[in-house]
Motif scaffolding. Structure first.
Motif, PDB file in Angstrom:
ATOM      1  N   MET A 170      15.651 -10.599   3.261  1.00  0.00           N
ATOM      2  CA  MET A 170      15.324 -12.019   3.262  1.00  0.00           C
ATOM      3  C   MET A 170      15.007 -12.496   4.675  1.00  0.00           C
ATOM      4  O   MET A 170      14.926 -13.684   4.936  1.00  0.00           O
ATOM      5  CB  MET A 170      16.483 -12.827   2.653  1.00  0.00           C
ATOM      6  N   THR A 211      14.450 -11.880  -7.282  1.00  0.00           N
ATOM      7  CA  THR A 211      14.870 -13.227  -6.867  1.00  0.00           C
ATOM      8  C   THR A 211      14.705 -13.407  -5.363  1.00  0.00           C
ATOM      9  O   THR A 211      14.458 -14.512  -4.895  1.00  0.00           O
ATOM     10  CB  THR A 211      16.330 -13.492  -7.261  1.00  0.00           C
ATOM     11  N   ARG A 212      14.825 -12.315  -4.603  1.00  0.00           N
ATOM     12  CA  ARG A 212      14.594 -12.401  -3.148  1.00  0.00           C
ATOM     13  C   ARG A 212      13.108 -12.637  -2.874  1.00  0.00           C
ATOM     14  O   ARG A 212      12.744 -13.331  -1.928  1.00  0.00           O
ATOM     15  CB  ARG A 212      15.057 -11.122  -2.451  1.00  0.00           C
ATOM     16  N   VAL A 259      11.196 -14.347  -4.824  1.00  0.00           N
ATOM     17  CA  VAL A 259      11.015 -15.767  -5.106  1.00  0.00           C
ATOM     18  C   VAL A 259      11.397 -16.581  -3.876  1.00  0.00           C
ATOM     19  O   VAL A 259      10.681 -17.499  -3.465  1.00  0.00           O
ATOM     20  CB  VAL A 259      11.883 -16.197  -6.316  1.00  0.00           C
ATOM     21  N   TYR A 260      12.515 -16.229  -3.258  1.00  0.00           N
ATOM     22  CA  TYR A 260      12.979 -16.924  -2.060  1.00  0.00           C
ATOM     23  C   TYR A 260      11.908 -16.868  -0.968  1.00  0.00           C
ATOM     24  O   TYR A 260      11.577 -17.864  -0.338  1.00  0.00           O
ATOM     25  CB  TYR A 260      14.286 -16.284  -1.586  1.00  0.00           C
ATOM     26  N   LEU A 261      11.325 -15.695  -0.758  1.00  0.00           N
ATOM     27  CA  LEU A 261      10.346 -15.516   0.317  1.00  0.00           C
ATOM     28  C   LEU A 261       9.025 -16.227   0.025  1.00  0.00           C
ATOM     29  O   LEU A 261       8.408 -16.803   0.912  1.00  0.00           O
ATOM     30  CB  LEU A 261      10.056 -14.028   0.527  1.00  0.00           C
ATOM     31  N   ASP A 291       8.187 -18.531  -2.630  1.00  0.00           N
ATOM     32  CA  ASP A 291       8.089 -19.778  -3.388  1.00  0.00           C
ATOM     33  C   ASP A 291       7.360 -20.881  -2.631  1.00  0.00           C
ATOM     34  O   ASP A 291       6.453 -21.516  -3.150  1.00  0.00           O
ATOM     35  CB  ASP A 291       9.487 -20.255  -3.794  1.00  0.00           C
ATOM     36  N   ARG A 292       7.745 -21.088  -1.365  1.00  0.00           N
ATOM     37  CA  ARG A 292       7.162 -22.182  -0.594  1.00  0.00           C
ATOM     38  C   ARG A 292       5.658 -21.989  -0.404  1.00  0.00           C
ATOM     39  O   ARG A 292       4.892 -22.950  -0.378  1.00  0.00           O
ATOM     40  CB  ARG A 292       7.874 -22.272   0.757  1.00  0.00           C
ATOM     41  N   SER A 316       4.724 -20.037  -8.954  1.00  0.00           N
ATOM     42  CA  SER A 316       6.106 -19.787  -8.581  1.00  0.00           C
ATOM     43  C   SER A 316       6.164 -18.546  -7.703  1.00  0.00           C
ATOM     44  O   SER A 316       5.214 -17.772  -7.644  1.00  0.00           O
ATOM     45  CB  SER A 316       6.943 -19.582  -9.846  1.00  0.00           C
ATOM     46  N   MET A 333      18.262 -20.752  -8.589  1.00  0.00           N
ATOM     47  CA  MET A 333      18.351 -19.423  -9.153  1.00  0.00           C
ATOM     48  C   MET A 333      19.531 -18.715  -8.554  1.00  0.00           C
ATOM     49  O   MET A 333      19.786 -18.818  -7.362  1.00  0.00           O
ATOM     50  CB  MET A 333      17.072 -18.692  -8.788  1.00  0.00           C
ATOM     51  N   LEU A 368      21.320 -15.615  -7.103  1.00  0.00           N
ATOM     52  CA  LEU A 368      20.915 -14.363  -6.485  1.00  0.00           C
ATOM     53  C   LEU A 368      21.939 -13.307  -6.891  1.00  0.00           C
ATOM     54  O   LEU A 368      23.052 -13.308  -6.393  1.00  0.00           O
ATOM     55  CB  LEU A 368      20.898 -14.485  -4.957  1.00  0.00           C
TER      56      LEU A 368
END
Lengths: 76, 662
Positions: free
Chosen positions: B243, B333-334, B336-338, B340-341, B349, B454, B456
């Protein structure tokens, strides 16, 4: 202060969540009002935040983090 | 007997579902929406049992559309006279969150069996301690099993058998139960101030109750420093890397390249074997069956049609190998974290990124991969824009057209000009994807604000079983569902190019020696195609494509390209009466280059070529993609919209380019 202004890697306490859908979701995941947690990191460009408590680690978007009021709990 | 699996996301539901059903499962959609519905069957003794895996929920207060589906399904089941047995999974890694849902399910009066999912490292005394306490607290049957290893699954089957007719498990439909069901329904339908207050109060009370009954000590990491603590620290160590602001993106970038390589290059080998295998089969039928129209329809229509379906299986398998590894390990999910923005402004998404990049290889597995996107709106937008990405089927078309435009030696500085144009086309594809996503994001109705929270999960080693079942299920559903449409249309295209109603066609068909002897076999094939139904259709649409600079020959290629874009090159070869040169496109390029308009100008002028490139970049010319869209969205609405928008915009852009340049 708002979660977006809170320091990283310090114990924090949820004071108020000013969005109902958000509050329900956070409650279900164990981050309701009065729970203690850590702000771990944020993705670049004002991306999502990662927070954890002793049981769970979650991510949430910065606009949602903006709706969460937190404080730094008084040390024992 | 009917069984329903309920529980939190990531609690081991899917592993248990796979344990029960093995290969007897199918994943479809809930009617009208893109939320996945997983159903399967298994046997207890000789009795067949149906099992449904509901989308993960944390409580009966639904937030997203997939959660709503779970809650509505449960509410509907609650009303029927003999409701199915609900298996509520309690994950040892987060029992408190799971128990919140369990307490609600029990209150709903459903026949619930608690399933305590433990891990390899959990000790026997820990398990029996938990089971004892849980039974004492909730007064329902509880069982422990390890969904990953399958330990305890047989005991659960026994328990299901015992509970088959056991009225005691199902709560009496007394007024309290009915009252709670009404309240849940009401709470999910309107979010008035008083409802929200009541919901938060209910959740708090339940969580407090769980906390008091199972004080933190029994599960806290401190108690088992050698197991839970280790996973936690392993996870946090990996998170620091995966991350990370720089390393995280770099590692994700590299994994994308690996995925891309796999779908693009590695799968080329099995794809070649499949094509060769079907080629042999076709030759075999040609040689050993009586030579007539039906044999030809089988060897040149049905078998290539089948090949056209099966040939996608390697790509689908490779992509889902990686996606299953990402999902199973907890890495997705990691991602998504990276991401998403970066993609959120386009209505996409963080989970859209892997499917979108896979679209560069092939839209079909990419669209199927959107199943991992939880939010239905983001999923739909991703599916709609994937076909704009430059898939590998466009490459032979692009390289042929680019070669018509410029010589292979031309260069700009150190860069080869042909390569630059190809690169520009790739960029154009990505630009169109994001641009369309933005437009769709602005005009499509929003289902309330999307709250992205979400969990993790801790990293874990993916289960071989689950990964293989994912690959198997995806390939199977593609071959049997999308395949049906693909084979029908390829057969129709085959018939259309082998049936004709005019004199010339009949003379060729009847093998009229006087007529046939005037031509070489290649010229005959050209004449036959020109006078077939498809050839006539090409001529029929000529007025419509004339403004784009195309003649009937291109018209035929446009029609046959709807089977798959790369057919363009093959059709052009037939039209220019060339022997099938396989991958070698030099001769076809020369033929096309020397083709002249009646006034002596080159037929494939820069304007025509650019117009064609634009058309092929945008138009929805892939039958298999349409079939997959139909399967994934459960209807013709979205594939039709997608077809009209992309083919319409292709026409307009091609028109604009040709008219401005000629």
């Amino acid at each position: 202060m708002k979660l977006t202004q809170a320091p990283f890697n310090k114990p924090l306490l949820v004071i108020k969540i000013s969005d109902t859908a958000l509050e329900i979701k956070l409650l279900e995941l164990g981050f309701g009002v009065n729970t203690q947690f850590n702000l771990l990191r944020q993705a670049p460009f004002n991306g999502p935040y990662t927070l954890n408590n002793e049981k769970t680690q979650i991510i949430l978007r910065s606009e949602d983090a903006n709706r969460i009021e937190v404080s730094i709990p008084l040390s024992k | 007997m009917n069984v329903v699996l309920a529980g939190n996301p990531n609690c081991g539901k899917t592993s248990l579902f796979n344990r029960f059903t093995g290969m007897n499962q199918k994943v479809g959609n809930y009617p009208g929406i893109t939320v996945s519905k997983r159903e399967g069957s298994f046997k207890i003794d000789s009795e067949a049992c149906l099992i449904t895996d509901l989308p993960g929920i944390y409580s009966l207060y639904a937030g997203s559309e997939d959660e709503q589906i779970s809650v509505n399904t449960l509410l509907d089941l609650q009303k029927i006279e003999k409701p199915p047995i609900i298996l509520c999974i309690i994950d040892i890694q987060s029992p408190h969150k799971n128990l919140l849902l369990l307490s609600q399910l029990i209150e709903l009066g459903m026949p619930v069996i608690g399933v305590f999912n433990y891990r390899k490292k959990t000790t026997t005394s820990e398990i029996s301690d938990w089971i004892k306490k849980l039974k004492a607290k909730y007064l329902i049957p509880f069982l422990a099993l390890n969904a990953n290893s399958g330990e305890g699954v047989n005991a659960l089957k026994e328990e299901l058998k015992n509970n088959k007719n056991n009225e005691a498990v199902s709560g009496d439909p007394n007024s309290k139960v009915a009252e709670f069901a009404t309240w849940i329904k009401q709470a999910n339908e309107s979010d008035t101030e008083s409802n929200i207050l009541k919901i938060t109060k209910d959740l708090r009370a339940r969580l407090e109750d769980v906390d008091n009954s199972f004080p933190s000590k029994t599960y806290s990491p401190e108690l088992k420093p050698d197991s839970t603590q280790k996973t936690h620290s392993k996870t946090s160590y990996l998170d620091k890397l995966l991350m990370h602001h720089i390393w995280g993106y770099l590692i994700f970038g590299i994994s994308l390249i690996v995925i891309f390589q796999a779908v693009f290059s590695w799968s080329a080998y099995p794809m070649e074997w499949i094509e060769e295998g079907f080629g042999l089969l076709s030759a075999f039928t040609q040689n050993y069956l009586p030579s007539n129209f039906y044999t030809n329809a089988i060897s040149d229509g049905i078998i290539p049609g089948l090949a056209g379906i099966v040939v996608f299986v390697p790509q689908i398998s490779f992509l889902f190998l990686f996606i299953a590894l990402f999902e199973e390990s907890g890495y997705m999910t990691r991602v998504v974290y990276l991401m998403d923005r970066l993609v959120k402004p386009f209505g996409l998404s963080g989970r859209s990124v892997v499917p979108l990049i896979s679209g560069y290889a092939c839209s079909i597995p990419a669209i199927m991969a959107t199943r991992t996107i939880k939010n239905p709106r983001e999923k739909l937008i991703t599916m709609l824009v994937i076909p704009f990405m430059t898939c590998s089927a466009r490459i032979p078309v692009y390289t042929t057209l680019i070669a018509l435009m410029m010589s292979s030696e031309a260069s700009v500085g150190v860069f080869n000009s042909q390569g630059l144009v190809l690169f520009a086309l790739y960029l154009f594809g990505a630009f169109m994807s994001f641009f369309t996503a933005l437009v769709a994001h602005k005009i499509m109705k929003r289902g309330g604000r999307s709250v992205l929270i979400m969990e993790l999960p801790n990293y874990k080693i993916p289960s071989f079983n689950n990964v293989m079942l994912t690959i198997y299920e995806k390939s199977k559903s593609f071959v049997f569902q999308a395949g049906k449409i693909i084979i029908l249309v390829s057969l129709a295209l085959y018939l259309m190019s082998n049936i004709g109603f005019n004199d010339t066609f009949e003379k060729i068909e009847d093998n009229d020696t006087e007529f046939v002897n005037q031509f070489t076999p290649n010229e005959l094939a050209q004449l036959k195609l020109e006078n077939s139904v498809i050839g006539q259709l090409g001529k029929f649409i000529e007025p419509a494509i004339r403004p784009l600079g195309y003649d009937w020959k291109i018209g035929i290629s446009l029609i046959t390209s709807f089977a798959a874009r790369e057919v363009f090159v093959g059709t052009m070869s037939t039209i220019y009466a060339l022997e099938d040169a396989g991958d070698d496109t030099t001769s076809i390029i020369q033929k096309m280059q020397s083709d002249k308009n009646p006034d002596g100008t080159a037929k494939y002028s820069l304007a025509v070529v650019l117009s064609l490139l634009a058309f092929y970049a945008l138009a929805m010319q892939c039958l298999s993609t349409i079939a997959v869209m139909y399967k994934e969205t459960g209807g013709w609405k979205w594939p039709s919209i997608q077809f009209i928008v992309s083919t319409g915009s292709a026409y307009l852009l091609a028109l604009l380019i040709y008219q401005l340049m000629s």
